[in-house]
Design an enzyme around this catalytic site. Structure first.
Site, PDB file in Angstrom:
ATOM      1  CD  GLU A 178      -2.780   1.351   2.414  1.00  0.00           C
ATOM      2  OE1 GLU A 178      -2.663   0.543   3.346  1.00  0.00           O
ATOM      3  OE2 GLU A 178      -3.638   2.236   2.404  1.00  0.00           O
ATOM      4  CE  LYS A 220      -6.081  -0.205   1.802  1.00  0.00           C
ATOM      5  NZ  LYS A 220      -6.746  -0.793   2.963  1.00  0.00           N
TER       6      LYS A 220
HETATM    7  P1  13P Z   1      -9.309   4.122   4.304  1.00  0.00           P
HETATM    8  O1  13P Z   1     -10.201   3.394   3.317  1.00  0.00           O
HETATM    9  O2  13P Z   1     -10.064   4.764   5.431  1.00  0.00           O
HETATM   10  O3  13P Z   1      -8.330   5.030   3.600  1.00  0.00           O
HETATM   11  O4  13P Z   1      -8.449   3.010   5.040  1.00  0.00           O
HETATM   12  C1  13P Z   1      -7.903   2.005   4.314  1.00  0.00           C
HETATM   13  C2  13P Z   1      -6.609   1.626   4.884  1.00  0.00           C
HETATM   14  O5  13P Z   1      -6.406   0.495   5.254  1.00  0.00           O
HETATM   15  C3  13P Z   1      -5.562   2.646   4.966  1.00  0.00           C
HETATM   16  O6  13P Z   1      -4.355   2.057   5.308  1.00  0.00           O
END
Ligand code: 13P
Length: 341
Positions: A178, A220
């Site tokens: 991510e 992600k």
């Molecule tokens: P949000 O969808 O609130 O951005 O959170 C997702 C997430 O796991 C961020 O690390």
């Protein structure tokens, strides 16, 4: 490493019609969410809240493929003594775990952050696997502003993401990679597009250098989207078109799936964007949601910390999960929201 099995799990995480519930708020973040609904952030309240979500039968069995947990939650038991992680498994969803340890200031780079948590990660992953986690998450944060991001911030964060991903695969855990480009500034969608392109290219370069098997991971990312404070907000169609163009250019087809963060978008925007992207298919990877706020804001409000509101909280969660499940197939319509309201 058994890559066939990693690929099987990664593919199941992004299966059409389902997506991931990001319920991995750190203690600091969940306190902020609870403050907003007037609930004390005690260990019991955090347990009760998450137990409510994981016992939402409709959402969990039909629309949620996996749940990202925080360290406290993976070791916690439900009120009746059943480990919370077993509730997730019983629903048919796959349990995962956030393993980064948050961010620290990046030296020499004012205003920029680096994600930490690599020390002893191999040992922690082993314990999480034994407990039942089959995937993990590590979030890097890249901010857009005047003179930032620096190449330094992009490089060190990509390097850490790849180190984490390789350690996960060696431990037979699917890494969610991510690299989040924040939508907090006043930049326009094209600046977000340009920065996200640099971040994804560097991230995939590092993943290759560190021999991460792309077939056994999930990406992600953020969407290509206008900064929250930008005067000109891009339309749903523009966000969808630019995000898909960007991902096609940067994400190899070997990656089984992409699951977006919501990053501060409203519930309905996050759903509409995902839905519109599926109108632009066919796509080379699975494309779904891994939302935190956009799945939980409604159930948090409906629950508000009261045992008598558990059913209402579950209804609100199931509704958002169903809307996003439909969006992951391009079958959502805004009229479905109005009917529910
Ligand atoms: P949000 O969808 O609130 O951005 O959170 C997702 C997430 O796991 C961020 O690390």
């Amino acid at each position: 490493m058994n890559l066939t099995e990693l690929n099987r799990i990664a593919t199941a995480m992004v299966v059409s019609g389902k997506g991931i519930l990001a319920a991995d708020e750190s203690s600091g973040t969940i306190k902020k969410r609870f403050d907003a609904i007037g609930v004390d952030s005690t260990e019991d309240n955090r347990r009760d809240y998450r137990e409510m979500l994981f016992r939402s039968r409709e959402a969990m069995s039909q629309y949620i493929s996996g749940v990202i947990l925080y360290d406290e939650t993976i070791w916690q038991d439900a009120k009746d003594g059943t480990p919370l992680i077993r509730l997730i498994e019983q629903s048919g969803a796959i349990p995962g775990i956030k393993v980064d340890e948050g961010t620290q200031a990046l030296p020499m780079c004012p205003g920029e952050l680096v994600t930490v948590g690599l020390d002893k990660l191999a040992e922690r992953l082993k314990k999480y696997y034994e407990r039942g986690a089959r995937f993990a998450k590590w979030r890097a944060v890249i901010d857009i502003g005047s003179g930032i991001p620096s190449m330094t911030a992009i490089s060190v964060n990509a390097h850490a993401l790849a180190r984490y991903a390789a350690l996960c695969q060696a431990a037979q855990i699917v890494p969610i990679v991510e690299p989040e480009v924040l939508m907090d500034g006043d930049h326009d969608i094209d600046r977000c597009y340009e920065v996200t392109t640099r971040v994804l290219n560097k991230t995939f370069q590092e993943l290759r250098v560190q021999r991460v098997a792309l077939e056994g991971m999930v990406l992600k990312p953020n969407m290509a989207i206008s900064g929250k404070k930008c005067a000109k907000q891009a339309s749903v169609e523009e966000v969808a078109e630019k995000t898909i163009r960007l991902l096609r250019a940067c994400v190899p087809a070997a990656v089984p799936g992409i699951a977006f963060l919501s990053g501060g978008q409203s519930d309905e925007e996050a759903t509409a964007h995902l839905n519109a992207m599926h109108k632009l298919g066919p796509l080379p990877w699975g494309l779904t949601f891994s939302y935190g706020r956009a799945l939980q804001a409604a159930p948090q409000k409906a629950w508000s910390g009261k045992a008598e509101n558990v059913a209402a909280g579950q209804t609100a969660f199931s509704h958002r999960a169903r809307m996003n499940g439909l969006a992951s197939k391009g079958e959502w319509q805004s009229s479905l929201e109005k009917k529910a309201a």
